[in-house]
Design a protein around this motif. Structure first.
Motif, PDB file in Angstrom:
ATOM      1  N   ARG A  40      81.716 -29.090  -7.699  1.00 15.39           N
ATOM      2  CA  ARG A  40      81.310 -30.435  -7.266  1.00 15.39           C
ATOM      3  C   ARG A  40      82.495 -31.398  -7.174  1.00 15.39           C
ATOM      4  O   ARG A  40      82.328 -32.615  -7.174  1.00 15.39           O
ATOM      5  CB  ARG A  40      80.214 -30.985  -8.180  1.00 15.39           C
TER       6      ARG A  40
ATOM      7  N   PRO B 124      79.798 -30.445 -12.780  1.00 16.37           N
ATOM      8  CA  PRO B 124      79.889 -29.080 -12.261  1.00 16.37           C
ATOM      9  C   PRO B 124      78.791 -28.179 -12.818  1.00 16.37           C
ATOM     10  O   PRO B 124      78.149 -28.501 -13.820  1.00 16.37           O
ATOM     11  CB  PRO B 124      81.273 -28.614 -12.735  1.00 16.37           C
ATOM     12  N   GLU B 125      78.605 -27.060 -12.144  1.00 19.20           N
ATOM     13  CA  GLU B 125      77.651 -26.049 -12.597  1.00 19.20           C
ATOM     14  C   GLU B 125      78.144 -25.448 -13.920  1.00 19.20           C
ATOM     15  O   GLU B 125      79.277 -25.677 -14.341  1.00 19.20           O
ATOM     16  CB  GLU B 125      77.528 -24.933 -11.548  1.00 19.20           C
TER      17      GLU B 125
ATOM     18  N   ASN C 204      81.526 -25.683  -4.117  1.00 23.26           N
ATOM     19  CA  ASN C 204      80.282 -26.397  -4.375  1.00 23.26           C
ATOM     20  C   ASN C 204      79.901 -26.360  -5.853  1.00 23.26           C
ATOM     21  O   ASN C 204      79.366 -27.335  -6.381  1.00 23.26           O
ATOM     22  CB  ASN C 204      79.160 -25.815  -3.516  1.00 23.26           C
ATOM     23  N   THR C 205      80.192 -25.252  -6.539  1.00 18.19           N
ATOM     24  CA  THR C 205      79.836 -25.169  -7.956  1.00 18.19           C
ATOM     25  C   THR C 205      80.649 -26.138  -8.808  1.00 18.19           C
ATOM     26  O   THR C 205      80.188 -26.572  -9.862  1.00 18.19           O
ATOM     27  CB  THR C 205      80.019 -23.739  -8.517  1.00 18.19           C
TER      28      THR C 205
ATOM     29  N   SER D 292      78.149 -38.325  -5.963  1.00 16.71           N
ATOM     30  CA  SER D 292      77.202 -37.843  -6.970  1.00 16.71           C
ATOM     31  C   SER D 292      77.770 -37.986  -8.382  1.00 16.71           C
ATOM     32  O   SER D 292      78.968 -37.823  -8.601  1.00 16.71           O
ATOM     33  CB  SER D 292      76.893 -36.367  -6.692  1.00 16.71           C
TER      34      SER D 292
ATOM     35  N   LYS E 223      76.461 -36.074 -10.760  1.00 16.70           N
ATOM     36  CA  LYS E 223      76.160 -34.776 -11.369  1.00 16.70           C
ATOM     37  C   LYS E 223      77.456 -33.995 -11.578  1.00 16.70           C
ATOM     38  O   LYS E 223      78.324 -33.953 -10.705  1.00 16.70           O
ATOM     39  CB  LYS E 223      75.216 -33.996 -10.460  1.00 16.70           C
TER      40      LYS E 223
ATOM     41  N   LYS F 184      82.301 -34.065  -4.384  1.00 16.54           N
ATOM     42  CA  LYS F 184      81.071 -34.840  -4.251  1.00 16.54           C
ATOM     43  C   LYS F 184      81.210 -36.212  -4.913  1.00 16.54           C
ATOM     44  O   LYS F 184      80.571 -36.504  -5.918  1.00 16.54           O
ATOM     45  CB  LYS F 184      79.891 -34.048  -4.812  1.00 16.54           C
TER      46      LYS F 184
END
Length: 167
Positions: A51, A61-62, A48-49, A57, A59, A54
């Motif tokens: 991404r 990555p973290e 999830n970090t 989206s 957005k 995704k």
């Protein structure tokens, strides 16, 4: 990054937690399914970090530190499971990192396939291969073994502190 040192550090932490929580033997097989599920959750958080899956989206990555923190969580549970199942890890992490770098140089790496492979290896309880897969993913994401090692040590201390504070 010496795997034997990390395994020893993880063993000490697992024993400390078991003592703090009055759980008895930290390496009783009754903890296998708990740790396996915890690892699967951590792999999901790690994915999830990034991404990477995704597609819906825009957005990105973290932050690097967040991604490494989640990778370190995965490393904690993989090491714990290797200790629990008494696997004698006989591989060189630097060789794994080099292989991942070569793959990256040859062509684009599909992180989704990498994460799905890691999930599959955990589900099948192939702990040594799961560790190799984690190292490869971390390397492909552009991090060094030194960075993962430092993230592990940082999280290791956080885990001790959490236990001392009644987490």
């Amino acid at each position: 990054m010496d795997i034997k040192i990390l395994l020893d550090k993880q063993r000490e932490l697992d024993i400390f937690i078991a003592k703090e929580k009055n759980l008895g033997n930290a390496y009783d097989k009754k903890f296998l399914e708990d740790r396996k599920l915890a690892l699967l959750v951590e792999v999901g958080e790690f994915a999830n970090t990034t991404r990477c899956f995704k597609y819906w989206s825009n957005k990105g990555p973290e932050a690097k530190e967040v991604i490494l923190d989640e990778a370190a969580d995965c490393l904690h549970f993989i090491l714990s499971l290797i200790n629990l199942t008494n696997i004698q890890a006989k591989f060189n992490l630097e060789d794994i990192a080099m292989s991942a770098k070569l793959v990256l140089e040859i062509g684009p790496v599909n992180l989704i396939t990498g994460f799905n492979t890691l999930f599959e290896l955990v589900t099948k309880e192939y702990w040594e291969d799961a560790l190799k897969s984690l190292i490869a993913l971390v390397t492909v994401l552009g991090f060094t073994l030194k960075e993962l090692h430092e993230a592990y040590l940082k999280k290791h201390e956080v885990n001790y502190q959490r236990q001392r504070l009644g987490y």
